[in-house]
Design a protein around this motif. Structure first.
Motif, PDB file in Angstrom:
ATOM      1  N   VAL A   1       0.857  -1.180   0.000  1.00 29.35           N
ATOM      2  CA  VAL A   1       0.000   0.000   0.000  1.00 29.35           C
ATOM      3  C   VAL A   1       0.897   1.235   0.000  1.00 29.35           C
ATOM      4  O   VAL A   1       1.815   1.340   0.816  1.00 29.35           O
ATOM      5  CB  VAL A   1      -0.938   0.007   1.218  1.00 29.35           C
ATOM      6  N   THR A   2       0.652   2.148  -0.926  1.00 30.74           N
ATOM      7  CA  THR A   2       1.458   3.359  -1.027  1.00 30.74           C
ATOM      8  C   THR A   2       0.589   4.551  -1.409  1.00 30.74           C
ATOM      9  O   THR A   2      -0.351   4.432  -2.201  1.00 30.74           O
ATOM     10  CB  THR A   2       2.568   3.220  -2.098  1.00 30.74           C
ATOM     11  N   PHE A   3       0.942   5.689  -0.800  1.00 33.84           N
ATOM     12  CA  PHE A   3       0.303   6.937  -1.202  1.00 33.84           C
ATOM     13  C   PHE A   3       0.773   7.304  -2.600  1.00 33.84           C
ATOM     14  O   PHE A   3       1.880   6.946  -3.015  1.00 33.84           O
ATOM     15  CB  PHE A   3       0.692   8.074  -0.245  1.00 33.84           C
ATOM     16  N   ASP A   4      -0.052   8.039  -3.321  1.00 30.45           N
ATOM     17  CA  ASP A   4       0.383   8.602  -4.587  1.00 30.45           C
ATOM     18  C   ASP A   4       1.562   9.532  -4.322  1.00 30.45           C
ATOM     19  O   ASP A   4       1.724  10.029  -3.197  1.00 30.45           O
ATOM     20  CB  ASP A   4      -0.759   9.399  -5.234  1.00 30.45           C
ATOM     21  N   PRO A   5       2.390   9.802  -5.350  1.00 33.42           N
ATOM     22  CA  PRO A   5       3.525  10.705  -5.146  1.00 33.42           C
ATOM     23  C   PRO A   5       3.083  12.030  -4.515  1.00 33.42           C
ATOM     24  O   PRO A   5       2.078  12.614  -4.921  1.00 33.42           O
ATOM     25  CB  PRO A   5       4.072  10.925  -6.556  1.00 33.42           C
ATOM     26  N   GLU A   6       3.818  12.439  -3.522  1.00 36.31           N
ATOM     27  CA  GLU A   6       3.613  13.699  -2.806  1.00 36.31           C
ATOM     28  C   GLU A   6       2.284  13.759  -2.063  1.00 36.31           C
ATOM     29  O   GLU A   6       1.808  14.848  -1.712  1.00 36.31           O
ATOM     30  CB  GLU A   6       3.787  14.879  -3.755  1.00 36.31           C
ATOM     31  N   ALA A   7       1.670  12.612  -1.815  1.00 37.58           N
ATOM     32  CA  ALA A   7       0.435  12.568  -1.024  1.00 37.58           C
ATOM     33  C   ALA A   7       0.763  12.012   0.358  1.00 37.58           C
ATOM     34  O   ALA A   7       1.793  11.391   0.562  1.00 37.58           O
ATOM     35  CB  ALA A   7      -0.616  11.698  -1.711  1.00 37.58           C
ATOM     36  N   GLY A   8      -0.113  12.259   1.283  1.00 40.90           N
ATOM     37  CA  GLY A   8       0.050  11.755   2.639  1.00 40.90           C
ATOM     38  C   GLY A   8      -1.307  11.614   3.288  1.00 40.90           C
ATOM     39  O   GLY A   8      -2.334  11.718   2.617  1.00 40.90           O
ATOM     40  N   PRO A   9      -1.318  11.405   4.577  1.00 40.29           N
ATOM     41  CA  PRO A   9      -2.601  11.132   5.258  1.00 40.29           C
ATOM     42  C   PRO A   9      -3.451  12.384   5.476  1.00 40.29           C
ATOM     43  O   PRO A   9      -3.699  12.815   6.588  1.00 40.29           O
ATOM     44  CB  PRO A   9      -2.151  10.510   6.579  1.00 40.29           C
ATOM     45  N   THR A  10      -3.906  12.964   4.361  1.00 41.90           N
ATOM     46  CA  THR A  10      -4.762  14.148   4.436  1.00 41.90           C
ATOM     47  C   THR A  10      -6.029  13.895   3.609  1.00 41.90           C
ATOM     48  O   THR A  10      -6.011  13.115   2.652  1.00 41.90           O
ATOM     49  CB  THR A  10      -4.043  15.398   3.892  1.00 41.90           C
ATOM     50  N   VAL A  11      -7.098  14.561   3.972  1.00 39.06           N
ATOM     51  CA  VAL A  11      -8.357  14.414   3.240  1.00 39.06           C
ATOM     52  C   VAL A  11      -8.124  14.769   1.771  1.00 39.06           C
ATOM     53  O   VAL A  11      -7.511  15.782   1.446  1.00 39.06           O
ATOM     54  CB  VAL A  11      -9.463  15.296   3.860  1.00 39.06           C
ATOM     55  N   GLY A  12      -8.614  13.906   0.907  1.00 40.95           N
ATOM     56  CA  GLY A  12      -8.472  14.087  -0.535  1.00 40.95           C
ATOM     57  C   GLY A  12      -7.323  13.303  -1.140  1.00 40.95           C
ATOM     58  O   GLY A  12      -7.295  13.086  -2.352  1.00 40.95           O
ATOM     59  N   ALA A  13      -6.370  12.866  -0.337  1.00 43.31           N
ATOM     60  CA  ALA A  13      -5.215  12.125  -0.845  1.00 43.31           C
ATOM     61  C   ALA A  13      -5.637  10.735  -1.317  1.00 43.31           C
ATOM     62  O   ALA A  13      -6.563  10.136  -0.778  1.00 43.31           O
ATOM     63  CB  ALA A  13      -4.148  12.006   0.231  1.00 43.31           C
TER      64      ALA A  13
END
Length: 169
Positions: free
Chosen positions: A54-66
């Motif tokens: 499981v990985t966030f999209d590039p430059e994304a993190g645990p924020t609403v909309g990510a």
């Protein structure tokens, strides 16, 4: 005309809201620590028997909309899903929707409540809409709910054990 039906013949009689559950567990860590762990989606494979890579999209993190992607397994099958974070309240709650906020299929939510020196972690799973990929009959959807309930119970037990054994608090 005499028509005989079974519960498995009419998908239109099913309601997505009927396929939901919540499980709870106490863990030996403060809500802020638990939140940091569960909102780091790349760590889910430590606890979940069904998800990894499981990985966030590039430059994304645990924020609403990510957005993030993850590989899932069930019954010998593997697939990749895309999910979008819909709630991110540090120390209190974290939620995402598989398929995205606009047209998602399943909502996963974690809520955290302090209790004593630890936290009551509540994990919920809820179908948002019916989709043939998940099943088309009550029997299939009940089986999916049971499977996911077992997965969540395993995840919560693994999280509690990992926190109990992890030296960093």
């Amino acid at each position: 005309m005499n028509v005989t039906t079974t519960e498995n013949q009419f998908v239109e009689a099913l309601e997505a809201a009927d396929f939901a559950f919540t499980r709870r567990a106490w863990v030996d860590a403060a809500p802020a620590r638990v939140y940091d762990l569960i909102s780091d989606v790349s760590a889910i494979s430590r606890w979940s028997p069904n998800a990894d890579k499981v990985t966030f999209d590039p430059e994304a993190g645990p924020t609403v909309g990510a957005w993030f992607s993850g590989r899932n397994r069930k019954d010998g099958k593997e697939w990749t899903s895309r999910s979008q974070i819909v709630r991110a309240d540090p120390g209190a709650a974290f939620a995402f929707v598989v398929g995205g906020a606009e047209n998602g299929i399943v909502r996963w939510e974690w809520t955290l409540a302090p209790q004593g020196r630890g936290t009551v972690v509540q994990q919920s799973w809820r179908l948002l809409r019916l989709d043939p990929v998940l099943g088309t009959t009550r029997t299939e959807l009940d089986a999916l709910r049971r499977y996911m309930t077992n997965s969540v119970e395993t995840t919560l037990a693994s999280l509690a054990q990992w926190l109990a054994e992890e030296p960093t608090r």
